[in-house]
Design a protein around this motif. Structure first.
Motif, short mmCIF file in Angstrom:
data_model
loop_
_atom_site.label_atom_id
_atom_site.label_comp_id
_atom_site.label_asym_id
_atom_site.label_seq_id
_atom_site.Cartn_x
_atom_site.Cartn_y
_atom_site.Cartn_z
N GLY A 1 0.80 -1.21 0.00
CA GLY A 1 0.00 0.00 0.00
C GLY A 1 0.84 1.27 0.00
O GLY A 1 0.47 2.27 -0.62
N GLN A 2 1.97 1.22 0.67
CA GLN A 2 2.82 2.40 0.76
C GLN A 2 3.61 2.65 -0.52
O GLN A 2 4.03 3.78 -0.78
N THR A 3 3.84 1.62 -1.31
CA THR A 3 4.67 1.77 -2.51
C THR A 3 3.87 1.78 -3.81
O THR A 3 4.45 1.99 -4.88
N ALA A 4 2.56 1.55 -3.74
CA ALA A 4 1.74 1.52 -4.95
C ALA A 4 1.63 2.92 -5.55
O ALA A 4 1.62 3.93 -4.83
N PRO A 5 1.55 3.02 -6.86
CA PRO A 5 1.43 4.34 -7.50
C PRO A 5 0.04 4.93 -7.28
O PRO A 5 -0.91 4.21 -6.94
N PRO A 6 -0.11 6.25 -7.43
CA PRO A 6 -1.43 6.88 -7.28
C PRO A 6 -2.45 6.24 -8.22
O PRO A 6 -2.15 5.91 -9.36
N GLY A 7 -3.65 6.03 -7.69
CA GLY A 7 -4.71 5.43 -8.48
C GLY A 7 -4.76 3.93 -8.44
O GLY A 7 -5.71 3.33 -8.95
N SER A 8 -3.78 3.28 -7.83
CA SER A 8 -3.74 1.83 -7.77
C SER A 8 -4.68 1.30 -6.69
O SER A 8 -4.72 1.83 -5.56
#
Length: 326
Positions: A201-208
């Motif tokens: 969750g902390q490393t996912a790109p915006p909108g993921s």
């Protein structure tokens, strides 16, 4: 407003009208609409979602076998055969069926064939990831690969990497990995699953949609710890719960394409924001949900878990409370 609207009912197709039509045809034993739908599906996210929903409906039928008999070289049909095989194996394990091991090996063979037939497709690797949870003692080498992070246990990380290579951030692949970690947890509150969800969750790109993984973990933790008593209800307004809900709202809901949002993700986000008493944000998410309610996560807050009617009542109360806030 979120406080208004018809009484919701669960629809596995959600707002996907084309998928709904194909499901109706599939249930009558016809496969042409399924073939046409998959031929017209653009993007791996929609492909992954549609094949999963179709397989759930097809698992109790011979529709995909009939399709393959007519078109033995159809790649979508080969992928759907793997999907159906995996669904049957997972159902057999849940029901304690004596053929579970046999169905597991059959599904693994089908998934391998699908991977060979459709090299760019992430779904065969998602299928192999789903089957990994059946290897409870981690006897298979591919289920004991060292994790990319030292805080995480060995597991089918190579399978996840293959799916991720074909479709970076594939939603179902990461949820299957989470299921594997739960299946091999040594305690009611597995730190490995929580750590994985937080990291992703902390490393996912915006909108993921991967920003919502911590919300799924919190719902599962609530279920495992008993749920529904006053003390446990307080943890929905705890600082970390509120932080997770707002992060998912800001990083996913405000930045994602409305057409690509999963009803299950929307319901988890509305549930988390309502539980954290962030009612204005929850109202916006309820508006986005419309009639496309999903039983989970609301069943966990019902007086009798697993009772569909009570889960709908919880949903309606949450929607009304959120919409009542100016």
């Amino acid at each position: 407003m979120a406080r208004e609207g018809a009484r919701p009912a669960y629809d596995p197709a959600g707002p996907d009208d084309a998928l709904r039509s194909a499901l109706q045809e599939l249930r009558t034993g016809r496969w042409l609409a399924m073939r046409t739908l998959l031929e017209d599906t653009a993007g791996w996210a929609a492909w992954t979602r549609r094949t999963q929903v179709l397989a759930t409906a097809a698992a109790g039928t011979d529709v995909v076998r009939a399709w393959l008999a007519e078109e033995p070289h159809s790649v979508p049909a080969v992928v759907m055969r793997a999907r159906v095989g995996v669904e049957r194996a997972l159902r057999a394990r849940r029901e304690g069926h004596r053929r579970t091991h046999e169905l597991w090996i059959e599904a693994w063979d089908m998934s391998q064939e699908a991977a060979r037939s459709a090299p760019p497709d992430p779904v065969p690797w998602v299928c192999l990831l789903a089957l990994a949870q059946l290897d409870r003692r981690r006897l298979w080498d591919e289920h004991r690969v060292a994790a990319p992070e030292p805080t995480l246990p060995p597991g089918p990380w190579g399978l996840l990497a293959e799916a991720d290579k074909r479709d970076p951030g594939n939603r179902e692949a990461h949820h299957r990995m989470l299921q594997f970690l739960y299946a091999h947890a040594a305690s009611p509150r597995p730190a490995e699953a929580e750590g994985f969800a937080q990291l992703v969750g902390q490393t996912a790109p915006p909108g993921s949609a991967l920003h919502l993984l911590p919300l799924y973990v919190r719902v599962e933790r609530y279920r495992r710890e008993g749920g529904r008593d006053t003390a446990l209800d307080l943890f929905w307004v705890a600082e970390d719960a509120t932080r997770e809900a707002l992060r998912a709202y800001e990083a996913w809901f405000e930045r994602s394409d409305p057409a690509e949002r999963s009803p299950l993700d929307l319901n988890h986000l509305a549930h988390a924001l309502w539980g954290a008493q962030r009612f204005p944000q929850a109202a916006r998410v309820f508006d986005a949900i419309g009639p496309y309610y999903t039983p989970v996560p609301w069943t966990g807050r019902a007086g009798r878990p697993g009772e569909p009617a009570e889960a709908v009542e919880v949903f309606l109360r949450a929607r009304a409370r959120s919409g009542a806030t100016p």
